[in-house]
Enzyme design. Structure first.
Site, mmCIF file in Angstrom:
data_model
loop_
_atom_site.group_PDB
_atom_site.id
_atom_site.type_symbol
_atom_site.label_atom_id
_atom_site.label_comp_id
_atom_site.label_asym_id
_atom_site.label_seq_id
_atom_site.Cartn_x
_atom_site.Cartn_y
_atom_site.Cartn_z
ATOM 1 N N ARG A 53 0.827 -1.307 0.126
ATOM 2 C CA ARG A 53 0.015 -0.149 0.069
ATOM 3 C C ARG A 53 0.797 1.403 -0.098
ATOM 4 N NH1 ARG A 53 -2.692 -4.033 1.515
ATOM 5 N NH2 ARG A 53 -0.831 -4.711 2.634
ATOM 6 N N THR A 54 1.807 1.247 0.957
ATOM 7 C CA THR A 54 2.352 2.653 1.230
ATOM 8 C C THR A 54 3.327 2.695 -0.006
ATOM 9 O OG1 THR A 54 2.608 2.031 3.554
ATOM 10 C CG2 THR A 54 3.850 3.863 2.614
ATOM 11 N N LYS A 82 26.161 -4.274 -0.626
ATOM 12 C CA LYS A 82 27.568 -4.354 -0.488
ATOM 13 C C LYS A 82 27.950 -3.691 0.993
ATOM 14 C CE LYS A 82 27.557 -3.217 -5.294
ATOM 15 N NZ LYS A 82 27.450 -2.131 -6.290
ATOM 16 N N ARG A 103 11.343 3.457 4.302
ATOM 17 C CA ARG A 103 10.730 2.531 5.208
ATOM 18 C C ARG A 103 11.882 1.806 5.551
ATOM 19 N NH1 ARG A 103 5.695 -1.197 4.752
ATOM 20 N NH2 ARG A 103 4.623 0.766 5.285
ATOM 21 N N HIS A 131 4.376 5.673 11.817
ATOM 22 C CA HIS A 131 3.883 5.618 10.426
ATOM 23 C C HIS A 131 2.938 6.914 10.323
ATOM 24 C CE1 HIS A 131 3.199 3.969 6.498
ATOM 25 N NE2 HIS A 131 2.714 2.870 6.834
HETATM 26 N N1 CP Z 1 -0.675 -0.176 5.741
HETATM 27 C C1 CP Z 1 0.700 -0.340 5.456
HETATM 28 O O1 CP Z 1 1.626 0.369 5.584
HETATM 29 O O2 CP Z 1 0.683 -1.292 4.289
HETATM 30 P P1 CP Z 1 2.079 -1.617 3.671
HETATM 31 O O3 CP Z 1 2.899 -2.376 4.503
HETATM 32 O O4 CP Z 1 1.561 -2.609 2.503
HETATM 33 O O5 CP Z 1 2.748 -0.546 2.914
#
Ligand code: CP
Length: 316
Positions: A53-54, A82, A103, A131
């Site tokens: 999603r993100t 590396k 992320r 998040h």
């Molecule tokens: N909700 C969310 O962060 O989903 P993903 O891990 O798929 O990005």
């Protein structure tokens, strides 16, 4: 130095949140109005952990603003393999792009990386930390379905490792809310988060429960989360908890008709599929809201940054 980074939801005031959500609503109503707004901008994606999603919604959002995206790709196919440090990776890649999305499995990684770059850096999840862009789309969904003031919300599941929970709980302290946290004792909110939430005070009340039953009838929103298997140091501990705190139609018999059920997704077995087609289910709508909300956020940050560039040129 410019630091338009979004690292935690603690940074967000009510006015900040409303600015992003109002902009997202405008974009939602007329996406074509911004179709070429950032035609020369490039967004860099640095994902050291899996995402559907993100990552895809940031990519779609940037493309729908007319911009383009460069993606570091997997750890295996990048120079991370590396042994390149995160600090070096962000220092190099900020030279290629106008904003970075990161992320990383390590809590605190986004705050650290933000110290090395001038372009806006957006935390797309740092371990069990925060998040914040998920929080903005969560707030957008709550506002659309239940309103953000005089809200009674239950947040259930893995409250210890769930970064979406930590970010959402902090952001909700900007509003008049009653937050009920439902989890087994071993997955309660970290004590420092509970401390902070009490300290924030304002219009927020905080309660912790080990069962949904007693609180369900009073809820406007039930926010369900996945047990974060990958963050358990001990697989046996995960197995003891797995399967608890699931909901199905029978569970919701005592819920208000207007109850909105949310989940940041991906789900495993926390919400039975039989709920998907009921009026309670808002989790797919929630995921789709990632597009207008991330478009709004990118629009605001890129605009701020371009204003700062212009001011810099004038100053010289
Ligand atoms: N909700 C969310 O962060 O989903 P993903 O891990 O798929 O990005």
């Amino acid at each position: 130095m410019r630091h338009d980074h979004l690292i935690t939801s603690k940074q967000l005031s009510r006015a900040d949140i409303e600015t992003v959500l109002d902009r997202a609503a405008e974009i939602d109503a007329d996406p074509s109005a911004v179709a070429n707004r950032h035609a020369n901008s490039v967004l860099g994606l640095l994902f050291f952990e899996p995402s559907t999603r993100t990552k895809m919604s940031f990519e779609t959002a940037m493309k729908r603003l007319g911009g383009s995206v460069v993606d570091m790709g997997s750890i295996e196919s990048s120079s991370v393999k590396k042994g390149e440090t995160l600090a070096d990776t962000v220092r190099v890649t900020e030279g290629y792009v106008d904003a970075l999305v990161l992320r990383h499995p390590k809590q605190g990684s986004a705050a650290m990386a933000g110290e090395f770059v001038d372009v806006p850096l957006l935390n797309a999840g740092d371990g069990a930390g925060h998040h914040p862009t998920q929080t903005l789309l969560d707030l957008y969904t709550i506002r659309e379905n239940a309103g953000l003031d005089d809200l009674t919300i239950g947040i259930m599941g893995d409250l210890k490792y769930g970064r979406t929970v930590h970010s959402l709980a902090y952001a909700l302290t900007n509003f008049d809310t009653r937050q009920h946290f439902i989890s087994p004792e071993s997955l309660q909110l970290p004590r420092e988060v509970v401390f902070d939430l009490h300290q924030e005070g304002g219009g927020t009340q905080i309660r912790e429960h080990d069962s949904l039953e007693e609180i369900l009838p009073s809820l406007d929103v039930l926010y369900v989360t996945r047990i974060q298997r990958e963050r358990f140091p001990d697989e046996n501990e995960y197995q003891k908890i797995a399967g608890e705190y699931q909901i199905d139609l029978e569970t919701l018999e005592d819920a208000r008709d207007e109850l909105t059920v949310m989940h940041p997704l991906p789900r495993v077995d926390e919400i039975a599929p039989e709920i998907d087609d009921t009026d309670h289910a808002a989790y797919f709508e929630q995921a789709h809201n990632g597009i207008p909300v991330r478009m709004a956020l990118l629009d605001i940050l890129l605009e701020n940054n371009s204003d700062a560039d212009t001011r810099g040129e004038t100053d010289e």
